[in-house]
Each structure stands twice: as structure tokens, then as C-alpha cells.
Design a protein around this motif. Structure first.
Motif, PDB file in Angstrom:
ATOM      1  N   UNK A   1      32.666  36.709  37.375  1.00 44.44           N
ATOM      2  CA  UNK A   1      32.217  35.342  37.640  1.00 44.44           C
ATOM      3  C   UNK A   1      33.421  34.419  37.881  1.00 44.44           C
ATOM      4  N   UNK A   2      34.043  34.583  39.044  1.00 50.44           N
ATOM      5  CA  UNK A   2      35.301  33.913  39.361  1.00 50.44           C
ATOM      6  C   UNK A   2      35.180  32.408  39.562  1.00 50.44           C
ATOM      7  N   UNK A   3      33.984  31.866  39.610  1.00 48.39           N
ATOM      8  CA  UNK A   3      33.811  30.426  39.764  1.00 48.39           C
ATOM      9  C   UNK A   3      33.542  29.730  38.435  1.00 48.39           C
ATOM     10  N   UNK A   4      33.643  30.441  37.320  1.00 51.09           N
ATOM     11  CA  UNK A   4      33.403  29.864  35.997  1.00 51.09           C
ATOM     12  C   UNK A   4      34.531  30.280  35.051  1.00 51.09           C
ATOM     13  N   UNK A   5      34.645  29.573  33.965  1.00 48.21           N
ATOM     14  CA  UNK A   5      35.632  29.907  32.949  1.00 48.21           C
ATOM     15  C   UNK A   5      37.056  29.652  33.410  1.00 48.21           C
ATOM     16  N   UNK A   6      37.974  30.469  32.930  1.00 46.45           N
ATOM     17  CA  UNK A   6      39.389  30.326  33.255  1.00 46.45           C
ATOM     18  C   UNK A   6      39.679  30.507  34.726  1.00 46.45           C
ATOM     19  N   UNK A   7      39.006  31.475  35.352  1.00 45.60           N
ATOM     20  CA  UNK A   7      39.206  31.693  36.781  1.00 45.60           C
ATOM     21  C   UNK A   7      38.688  30.509  37.595  1.00 45.60           C
ATOM     22  N   UNK A   8      37.633  29.903  37.130  1.00 40.89           N
ATOM     23  CA  UNK A   8      37.111  28.719  37.809  1.00 40.89           C
ATOM     24  C   UNK A   8      38.087  27.554  37.741  1.00 40.89           C
ATOM     25  N   UNK A   9      38.770  27.410  36.617  1.00 40.03           N
ATOM     26  CA  UNK A   9      39.772  26.357  36.484  1.00 40.03           C
ATOM     27  C   UNK A   9      40.946  26.615  37.429  1.00 40.03           C
ATOM     28  N   UNK A  10      41.379  27.863  37.517  1.00 38.43           N
ATOM     29  CA  UNK A  10      42.456  28.215  38.457  1.00 38.43           C
ATOM     30  C   UNK A  10      42.043  27.878  39.882  1.00 38.43           C
ATOM     31  N   UNK A  11      40.820  28.224  40.239  1.00 39.36           N
ATOM     32  CA  UNK A  11      40.314  27.935  41.579  1.00 39.36           C
ATOM     33  C   UNK A  11      40.296  26.430  41.852  1.00 39.36           C
ATOM     34  N   UNK A  12      39.838  25.652  40.886  1.00 41.56           N
ATOM     35  CA  UNK A  12      39.762  24.201  41.063  1.00 41.56           C
ATOM     36  C   UNK A  12      41.149  23.564  41.161  1.00 41.56           C
ATOM     37  N   UNK A  13      42.114  24.067  40.413  1.00 37.05           N
ATOM     38  CA  UNK A  13      43.473  23.538  40.475  1.00 37.05           C
ATOM     39  C   UNK A  13      44.088  23.822  41.844  1.00 37.05           C
ATOM     40  N   UNK A  14      43.919  25.042  42.341  1.00 38.98           N
ATOM     41  CA  UNK A  14      44.436  25.394  43.670  1.00 38.98           C
ATOM     42  C   UNK A  14      43.769  24.527  44.733  1.00 38.98           C
ATOM     43  N   UNK A  15      42.464  24.345  44.631  1.00 39.64           N
ATOM     44  CA  UNK A  15      41.742  23.508  45.586  1.00 39.64           C
ATOM     45  C   UNK A  15      42.247  22.070  45.542  1.00 39.64           C
ATOM     46  N   UNK A  16      42.479  21.535  44.361  1.00 42.35           N
ATOM     47  CA  UNK A  16      42.975  20.166  44.231  1.00 42.35           C
ATOM     48  C   UNK A  16      44.366  20.023  44.833  1.00 42.35           C
TER      49      UNK A  16
END
Length: 99
Positions: A51-66
């Protein structure tokens, strides 16, 4: 359905890189992000237990997107101002010149 999103993002990234990068080099960054996004979607499809869009991986994804968004907005504002217009300014209607 997730596979369609992944392929669509990968295709958008390739179009940005190979077609639009001649217009402005910032499209390399935008295209790279879309390739990253397509890979992320594909990995999420192939690894449903992660579930790469939730949890710790989701935070990494959101930081990269930002970070990518901040870079793209900064370049957009710089290019827009170079053309002599402020992005917050509305276009003025051009009427006939009065001498």
C-alpha cells in the motif's frame, strides 16, 4: 484499472520529455516526475500488501510530490515574469490605440 493509470502516467512522462523538452528544459523535471509517478502506480499494483500510497511510503510520495511542485512553480513564475507579466495580474483588454 491501476495498470491503466500507470501506463497513462508513463506515456505522459515520455511525451513531456521527448516532445516538450525542446520548448523548455523544465519539462525534463515534469516528465521525470510523471515517469516516477507511473512507476509508483505500477509498484502499488504489483505489491498490493505494501500500500504505497499510505503510511510511511505515502509520506515519502507526498514529500517528493511537494518538492517537484515547488520547483515547477518557481520555474513557471520565473518564466512568466521574464515575459513581462506577473502571474497574479489579470490580462488587460487591448483596445484600439488613441492618438
Amino acid at each position: 484499472m491501476h495498470y491503466i493509470y500507470a501506463v497513462m502516467m508513463l506515456a505522459a512522462g515520455l511525451i513531456l520529455i521527448f516532445s516538450l523538452s525542446k520548448e523548455n528544459k523544465v519539462f525534463y523535471v515534469a516528465g521525470g516526475y510523471f515517469l516516477f509517478l507511473g512507476g509508483w502506480w505500477l509498484a502499488d499494483c504489483l505489491l498490493p500488501e505494501a500500500d504505497l500510497f499510505a503510511g510511511g511510503w505515502g509520506i515519502v510520495f507526498k514529500v517528493i510530490t511537494a518538492l517537484v511542485l515547488v520547483v515547477l512553480v518557481a520555474v513557471f513564475v520565473k518564466e512568466y515574469r521574464k515575459k513581462g507579466r506577473d502571474p497574479g495580474e489579470k490580462e488587460r483588454p487591448q483596445g484600439p490605440k488613441k492618438d
